[in-house]
Enzyme design. Structure first.
Site, PDB file in Angstrom:
ATOM      1  CB  ALA A 107     -17.460 -18.178 -17.309  1.00 51.97           C
ATOM      2  CG  ASP A 164     -17.006  -6.589 -28.745  1.00 53.02           C
ATOM      3  OD1 ASP A 164     -17.415  -6.840 -29.898  1.00 53.02           O
ATOM      4  OD2 ASP A 164     -16.795  -7.474 -27.898  1.00 53.02           O
TER       5      ASP A 164
END
Length: 564
Positions: A155, A349
């Site tokens: 986060a 990614d």
């Protein structure tokens, strides 16, 4: 070199070559030359190999003049002079050999020019504009604001250093001031973003720790890939000495600063706090002391970075960039990928959620690649991963893997090559049409909008080639976009004349960039950064390949227009 001189040099080689019967005697002389090269001490009759010659000219690494002299001497000893019938053949052959030697000389000069330009701009390495933090190795050193992002393993919160350095005072001591939130100003959506960045210029990424334990050494080893973009002073010295052998059993690389790659200012471990929204957003990753049902460990890794206003996905959902901005954005991604690849890092990614965006003073988007949790780092920079089992981690999102990665079948001796996989992912197709990398056919790809520049469409088509051996590298495709943006007239001709024009343009471009400093055309710092990246990575073979693709694309487009 004059035509007369070229012919005379070629005649020396051609006469002896034909008199000796081309292959038979030539093979003996070549074998003799190879033997002399491996003798102890310098050879008198054979010139030393020229290191500047490209690989495809390896047969001519021995001086053509020295080889011709040896063949001629052997021919006259064996047969005497040549017949008049062969003189016309010698003339044509001599002209060809003379032109080859002239081409080698031109290549040497062009290569030397590229190396000199490269050396000048590599001395002026990119320096992040942000001021260095004076402390910040503890979580208490930061004021944490609202959550601005959440992924599958972390986060992200906006943050500010509680004590940040201001401008130097007269006594040359840094003044310190506590940053406070402005509670009086009522803001709209757009101004809130600006105010938020002003009050919270940093971002803190809190990793989720399920199985790495709670010791600093175990956490750093388990999450070592996140430290690839870390600055030299990102960690305390005692943590720098920890052997960060990570998932792949090697010390992770630290990539040099680059304008299109995120920079981690601080990295430290600390107890997991109860941040805003934690109980609702990610209760399962909290430790038991914060949530009785939580599965997380008490400590985890925190990364401090610059706060960017939005991701590339958010920008594309709200805005439609102009053709030039689109070309510049794609070029930035390719420059970032090339920078990582040169230093032995494959991101694995690369997607719009993992690309952050801000604007320079001219309003041009600046992109940075972030989130290195899935990256592959190796000391030998080969970027080849043994794939002997399905348990081997191939990277991030399976739908965004390059064809050679997505279709790989595990087995003994199978290796996945990631050297061009990130370049494949830097394309606009997957978002628009849901490209399936395992099955798509190059001939069935839908066309890009008609407003897209021809060079961008050509680069996209080349990057989407299924065969990685036929797919150009990020460096070559970046060079193509550079030339199409700033040097369109420099590659309009083929051959030595075209290369000379291109080299002359490179010299002029270098002077212009040096004189402009940190600003590019129309005051854009993004364009200035891109031009410096281009000039600091000049290599003759990559440049020639890029020109070849551009000329091929132009010819194909002209043929299509004529047929229509």
């Amino acid at each position: 070199m004059s035509v007369k001189h070229a012919i005379s040099r070629g005649l020396e080689l051609g006469r002896s070559f034909f008199q000796l019967g081309l292959l038979k005697a030539g093979g003996r002389v070549a074998a003799k030359l190879r033997a002399e090269r491996f003798r102890a001490g310098p050879s008198v009759r054979c010139a030393q190999p020229q290191t500047f010659l490209p690989h495809r000219y390896r047969y001519y690494r021995t001086s053509l003049r020295g080889l011709a002299a040896q063949l001629q001497s052997a021919g006259f000893r064996r047969f005497g002079g040549g017949s008049s019938r062969n003189r016309a053949v010698f003339l044509a052959f001599g002209l060809g050999v003379g032109l080859i030697e002239q081409q080698l000389e031109d290549d040497r000069k062009s290569s030397a020019t590229c190396q000199e330009i490269q050396a000048v701009f590599r001395k002026k390495r990119f320096q992040p504009p942000s001021k260095p933090l004076v402390c910040g190795y503890k979580l208490d050193d930061y004021l944490i604001g609202r959550q601005i992002g959440k992924g599958s393993n972390a986060a992200v919160y906006e943050a500010a250093a509680r004590f940040a350095p201001l401008h130097q005072t007269d006594n040359k001591k840094a003044a310190l001031v506590e940053l406070k939130e402005d509670k009086e100003e009522k803001l709209g959506a757009r101004s809130f973003t600006c105010c938020s960045l002003r009050n919270f210029p940093l971002a803190i990424k809190m990793m989720w720790n399920f199985g790495a334990g709670s010791s600093s050494e175990a956490i750093l080893k388990s999450m070592s890939q996140e430290l690839v973009p870390a600055a030299p002073m990102a960690m305390k010295q005692e943590n720098e000495r920890i052997s960060l052998d990570g998932q792949f059993g090697v010390v992770p690389r630290r990539v040099a600063a680059h304008p299109n790659v995120i920079r981690v200012f601080r990295a430290f471990t600390a107890d997991v706090p109860l941040l805003p929204g934690a109980q609702d957003e990610y209760p399962a990753v909290l430790p038991a002391r914060l949530n009785p049902d939580g599965l997380g460990n008490n400590r985890t890794l925190f990364l401090v970075m610059k706060n960017y206003p939005l991701t590339l996905r958010q920008y594309l959902e709200a805005c439609s960039p102009s053709n030039r901005q689109g070309s510049l954005m794609m070029l930035q991604l390719l420059e970032g990928v090339d920078h990582l690849c040169r230093q032995g890092v494959a991101h694995r990614d690369l997607k719009s959620d993992n690309v952050l965006l801000e604007f320079d003073t001219d309003g041009c988007p600046r992109l940075v690649i972030t989130d290195f949790g899935c990256c592959l780092t190796q000391r030998d920079t080969s970027l080849q991963l043994p794939f002997n089992s399905m348990w081997v981690n191939r990277g991030g999102n399976a739908s965004l893997m390059a064809p050679e990665v997505a279709s790989a079948v595990p087995g003994p001796g199978v290796v996945i090559d990631y050297s061009k996989s990130d370049a494949w992912a830097a394309n606009p197709f997957y978002r628009a049409v849901g490209l399936e990398s395992r099955r798509y056919s190059e001939h069935e790809l839908p066309p890009l909008p008609s407003s897209v520049p021809a060079e961008v469409e050509l680069v996209t088509r080349l990057l989407l080639r299924r065969n990685p051996h036929k797919r150009p590298s990020a460096r070559v495709t970046a060079n193509m976009l550079h030339l199409s943006l700033w040097g369109r007239k420099a590659f309009s001709q083929q051959g030595s004349v075209g290369m000379k024009r291109l080299v002359d343009w490179l010299l002029c471009q270098s002077a212009v960039v040096l004189l402009r400093g940190c600003t590019g055309p129309a005051g854009s710092t993004v364009e200035a950064e891109l031009q410096r990246s281009f000039l600091s990575n000049l290599e003759l073979e990559d440049l020639r390949t890029a020109v070849g693709f551009l000329l091929y694309g132009q010819n194909s487009h002209e043929l299509c227009v004529m047929s229509a």
